[in-house]
Design a protein around this motif. Structure first.
Motif, PDB file in Angstrom:
ATOM      1  N   UNK A  17       6.726  20.084 -51.657  1.00 38.18           N
ATOM      2  CA  UNK A  17       5.906  19.758 -50.492  1.00 38.18           C
ATOM      3  C   UNK A  17       6.225  18.310 -50.152  1.00 38.18           C
ATOM      4  N   UNK A  18       6.418  18.025 -48.869  1.00 39.47           N
ATOM      5  CA  UNK A  18       6.889  16.719 -48.417  1.00 39.47           C
ATOM      6  C   UNK A  18       5.947  16.117 -47.386  1.00 39.47           C
ATOM      7  N   UNK A  19       5.662  14.812 -47.547  1.00 40.15           N
ATOM      8  CA  UNK A  19       4.864  14.067 -46.572  1.00 40.15           C
ATOM      9  C   UNK A  19       5.588  12.773 -46.242  1.00 40.15           C
ATOM     10  N   UNK A  20       5.501  12.347 -44.982  1.00 38.28           N
ATOM     11  CA  UNK A  20       6.181  11.142 -44.511  1.00 38.28           C
ATOM     12  C   UNK A  20       5.194  10.051 -44.125  1.00 38.28           C
ATOM     13  N   UNK A  21       5.602   8.808 -44.411  1.00 36.88           N
ATOM     14  CA  UNK A  21       4.896   7.636 -43.919  1.00 36.88           C
ATOM     15  C   UNK A  21       5.891   6.738 -43.215  1.00 36.88           C
ATOM     16  N   UNK A  22       5.434   5.906 -42.282  1.00 37.74           N
ATOM     17  CA  UNK A  22       6.333   4.997 -41.591  1.00 37.74           C
ATOM     18  C   UNK A  22       5.590   3.713 -41.249  1.00 37.74           C
ATOM     19  N   UNK A  23       6.243   2.573 -41.465  1.00 36.69           N
ATOM     20  CA  UNK A  23       5.660   1.276 -41.136  1.00 36.69           C
ATOM     21  C   UNK A  23       6.143   0.217 -42.100  1.00 36.69           C
ATOM     22  N   UNK A  24       5.380  -0.873 -42.205  1.00 34.35           N
ATOM     23  CA  UNK A  24       5.748  -1.981 -43.100  1.00 34.35           C
ATOM     24  C   UNK A  24       5.610  -1.583 -44.569  1.00 34.35           C
ATOM     25  N   UNK A  25       4.645  -0.748 -44.893  1.00 32.00           N
ATOM     26  CA  UNK A  25       4.427  -0.259 -46.261  1.00 32.00           C
ATOM     27  C   UNK A  25       4.090   1.230 -46.178  1.00 32.00           C
ATOM     28  N   UNK A  26       5.105   2.071 -45.985  1.00 32.65           N
ATOM     29  CA  UNK A  26       4.853   3.495 -45.735  1.00 32.65           C
ATOM     30  C   UNK A  26       4.504   4.323 -46.962  1.00 32.65           C
TER      31      UNK A  26
END
Length: 161
Positions: A17-26
């Motif tokens: 199962x995969x989850x994504x984060x994005x930003x300065x500290x994802x």
């Protein structure tokens, strides 16, 4: 670094199962999405046997403080996708693996890359990975009292013979 600090591992294919984060500290964003999904599945009290991997996706780029991080947990056929979590099949591969105490850093990755340059192995093109060996700490929200030195990871550098 000597050969005793690095072991060669073949990861078998796995469903994740995969989850994504994005930003300065994802990383915390990806973990929050994944842990929320796991809570909804009733899996937070059943971590034994599950493996947790992560990696940059997309990698940092020059001139931008933002990058992405993808967090995985191994799952079986019963896993159901949600709006924030997808199910993927990972093909596996051959890796040079080094233990990392504390959070992974460019310096720690650099030691593993330098080892590979002096080894008999060639670098390969499958996914680089960071495996959390302390998921119970990783899934706890980070705060001012977080002991990052207690975290343990294995760094997986893709190689071929």
């Amino acid at each position: 670094m000597n050969d005793q600090n690095v072991r060669i591992v073949r990861l078998e294919p796995m469903q994740v199962a995969s989850a994504l984060g994005f930003g300065r500290e994802p990383e915390p964003e990806a973990l929050e999405k994944l842990s929320g999904w796991m809570k909804a599945q009733g899996w937070m009290d059943r971590l034994a046997g599950r493996r947790f991997f992560g990696f940059n996706n997309p990698d940092p780029s020059l001139g931008s403080p933002n990058y992405g991080y993808e967090q995985w947990v191994t799952v079986g056929p019963e896993a159901q996708e949600s709006s924030e979590v997808t199910i993927k099949n990972f093909a596996g591969g051959l890796y040079a693996v080094m233990r990392c105490d504390g959070l992974p850093s460019p310096e720690k990755w650099g030691r593993l890359v330098r080892w590979s340059e002096e080894s008999r192995y060639r670098r390969a093109h499958h996914q680089w990975l960071e495996e959390s060996l302390t998921p119970e700490l990783l899934l706890t929200p980070f705060g001012p009292d977080t002991d990052f030195d207690a975290l343990r990871f294995d760094l997986y550098l893709p190689i071929s013979e």
